[in-house]
Enzyme design. Structure first.
Site, short mmCIF file in Angstrom:
data_model
loop_
_atom_site.label_atom_id
_atom_site.label_comp_id
_atom_site.label_asym_id
_atom_site.label_seq_id
_atom_site.Cartn_x
_atom_site.Cartn_y
_atom_site.Cartn_z
N ASP A 44 151.65 26.95 23.14
CA ASP A 44 151.96 27.96 24.15
C ASP A 44 150.68 28.77 24.37
OD1 ASP A 44 152.67 30.14 25.62
OD2 ASP A 44 154.45 30.65 24.45
N GLN A 96 149.08 33.37 26.17
CA GLN A 96 148.22 34.51 25.80
C GLN A 96 146.84 34.07 25.33
OE1 GLN A 96 148.97 37.58 26.38
NE2 GLN A 96 151.16 37.40 26.76
N HIS A 125 157.49 33.72 21.45
CA HIS A 125 158.14 34.33 22.62
C HIS A 125 159.47 33.60 22.87
CE1 HIS A 125 158.68 35.21 26.93
NE2 HIS A 125 157.81 36.19 26.79
N LYS A 147 149.06 35.80 34.33
CA LYS A 147 148.45 36.51 33.20
C LYS A 147 146.93 36.37 33.22
CE LYS A 147 152.42 35.87 30.16
NZ LYS A 147 153.04 37.20 30.09
N CYS A 185 160.07 40.26 24.27
CA CYS A 185 160.64 38.89 24.32
C CYS A 185 160.32 38.11 23.06
CB CYS A 185 160.16 38.12 25.54
SG CYS A 185 160.68 38.83 27.08
N1 PMP Z 1 154.84 32.73 25.90
C1 PMP Z 1 154.08 33.79 25.63
C2 PMP Z 1 153.26 33.81 24.37
C3 PMP Z 1 154.04 34.86 26.52
O1 PMP Z 1 153.28 35.93 26.25
C4 PMP Z 1 154.81 34.80 27.71
C5 PMP Z 1 154.81 35.96 28.70
N2 PMP Z 1 155.03 37.21 28.12
C6 PMP Z 1 155.58 33.67 27.96
C7 PMP Z 1 155.56 32.64 27.03
C8 PMP Z 1 156.39 33.53 29.20
O2 PMP Z 1 155.57 33.51 30.33
P1 PMP Z 1 156.17 33.63 31.80
O3 PMP Z 1 157.06 34.83 31.78
O4 PMP Z 1 154.97 33.79 32.66
O5 PMP Z 1 156.93 32.37 32.07
#
Ligand code: PMP
Length: 405
Positions: A194, A197, A117, A220, A363
């Site tokens: 990270d 997910q 991401h 999430k 993203c």
């Molecule tokens: N890393 C991963 C794997 C994600 O799926 C996400 C959210 N889509 C993020 C980072 C960023 O999370 P946040 O927008 O809650 O800061």
């Protein structure tokens, strides 16, 4: 599984019953979490940690109880290792700033992977620019798994940190983080996972994983938005400097020299989101009441059910097909002549039928570029989704394909 606990699922979208399949972006909130937010502001709102008065003490106690719940959820050794942040992105930026300031110098290397991401790419790129360090990338193999042989070659005496997703937010596949951590640790290199997910969909045990850091977002996992966690091993957090200055994070402030607070407060400048942490604690209670294993099983089964249904539609290509997926399935639709139907068009037609999916680059542009498409359609499930939801989604998709062909 407990649909009735989520009031928003009764909403109608374009006159249709909502089928919410955008859980990887954010999950919906059960009534207990909504009630917790109202309760906090209605009954005990006061700033934490520095008040002698009753409400401040209640607020402090509830905030700190939530920290213990998070520590237990991810099996941290102690709640001192749990730093509350604004979310995964904030946690990664904080780590890049703190770890980067202390540990990274010109010529050093940070390793991420092709499927990260943007939140797990850009803070490290910014660090590399600040320090003259180099970002290295673990490539993907044909089946979209990380190329561990190349990863082994990337690890060197210049490597300071490896930061990888536990579960891909686009593909839903689980990366071999245990192996990555073991290989990095053989060379005394720190690893950040990270968990944005993974923590919502798997049972995550940071001590078993032996990761040095793990980041996650409350929104999430059925909790409120604006709250996240940076887990760090105590040995690391003791050693690293604070990333931000301000109230709460200090012991004494003098113009000559400021000394810092103990863990975890050293990393928590300013008034924390104590209403959010309380509500997140309620979300964790809720998840544990249902059972994290049961939730994981339910979501794996639903992802499999989606993939099975999609694989029967000739025009659909599923990414990382045949691999076990923790909640998310990405795909694209092709016309008979082989031309890609833009994922956005598919998403709009699904939305008109009450089905919420995400389309685009999610993203994760480096991954999407690698796939050679403008984006994907991603259906991602949560604990409240049912097979009927998936049947509705698949029927809506077939209708959309008929209209777009
Ligand atoms: N890393 C991963 C794997 C994600 O799926 C996400 C959210 N889509 C993020 C980072 C960023 O999370 P946040 O927008 O809650 O800061």
């Amino acid at each position: 599984m407990r649909r009735e606990d989520f009031p928003i699922l009764n909403e109608k979208v374009h006159g249709r019953a909502l089928v919410y399949l955008d859980n990887a972006a954010t999950s919906q909130k059960p009534q207990v979490v909504l009630d917790a937010i109202t309760e906090a502001y209605s009954h005990w709102n006061a700033n934490v940690h520095r008040g002698v008065h009753h409400l401040s003490q209640v607020a402090t106690q509830k905030h700190e109880e939530a920290r213990v719940k998070v520590a237990r959820l991810i099996h941290a050794h102690s709640s001192e290792e749990i730093i509350f942040t604004k979310g995964t992105t904030d946690s990664l930026n904080m780590l890049a700033r703190s770890f980067g300031d202390a540990m990274v110098k010109e010529g050093d290397e940070i390793i991420v992977s092709q499927l990260e991401h943007h939140s797990n790419i850009v803070p490290w790129q910014m660090l590399c620019e600040r320090k003259g360090a180099v970002l290295k990338v673990i490539p993907l193999q044909e089946d979209l798994s990380l190329d561990i042989e190349v990863f082994k070659e990337l690890l060197s005496e210049k490597t300071r940190l490896v930061s990888v997703a536990h579960v891909s937010n686009v593909l839903g596949i689980v990366n071999p983080v245990e192996e990555i951590i073991r290989l990095a640790h053989e060379k005394d290199i720190a690893v950040c996972v990270d968990g944005a997910q993974s923590v919502p969909h798997l049972v995550v045990d940071v001590q078993q994983l032996d990761c040095d850091f793990l980041v996650m977002s409350a929104h999430k996992m059925y909790g409120p938005t604006g709250l996240g966690v940076l887990y760090g091993k105590k040995e690391w957090l003791d050693k690293l400097p604070p990333a931000e200055g301000g109230g709460e994070m200090i012991e004494h402030v003098r113009f000559e020299k400021t000394t810092y607070n103990v863990l975890p407060y050293k990393f928590e400048a300013g008034t924390p989101n104590y209403v959010g942490s309380y509500a997140f604690g309620k979300a964790i209670d809720y998840l544990q009441e249902i059972g994290l294993e049961q939730i994981a099983e339910h979501e794996y089964a639903l992802a499999e059910y989606i993939e099975e249904a999609l694989s029967k539609i000739e025009q659909v290509h599923v990414y990382a097909a045949g691999r076990k997926k923790a909640g998310a399935v990405s795909f694209n639709v092709y016309r008979a002549d082989g031309a890609l139907i833009h994922p956005f068009d598919v998403g709009v037609l699904l939305d008109r039928q009450g089905v919420a999916v995400r389309t685009g680059h999610h993203c994760a542009e480096p991954l999407i570029d690698y796939l050679g498409v403008p984006g994907t359609v991603r259906a991602s499930v949560g604990l409240y989704n049912t097979k009927e939801d998936i049947d509705t989604f698949v029927a809506a998709l077939k209708k959309a394909i008929m209209m777009l062909e």
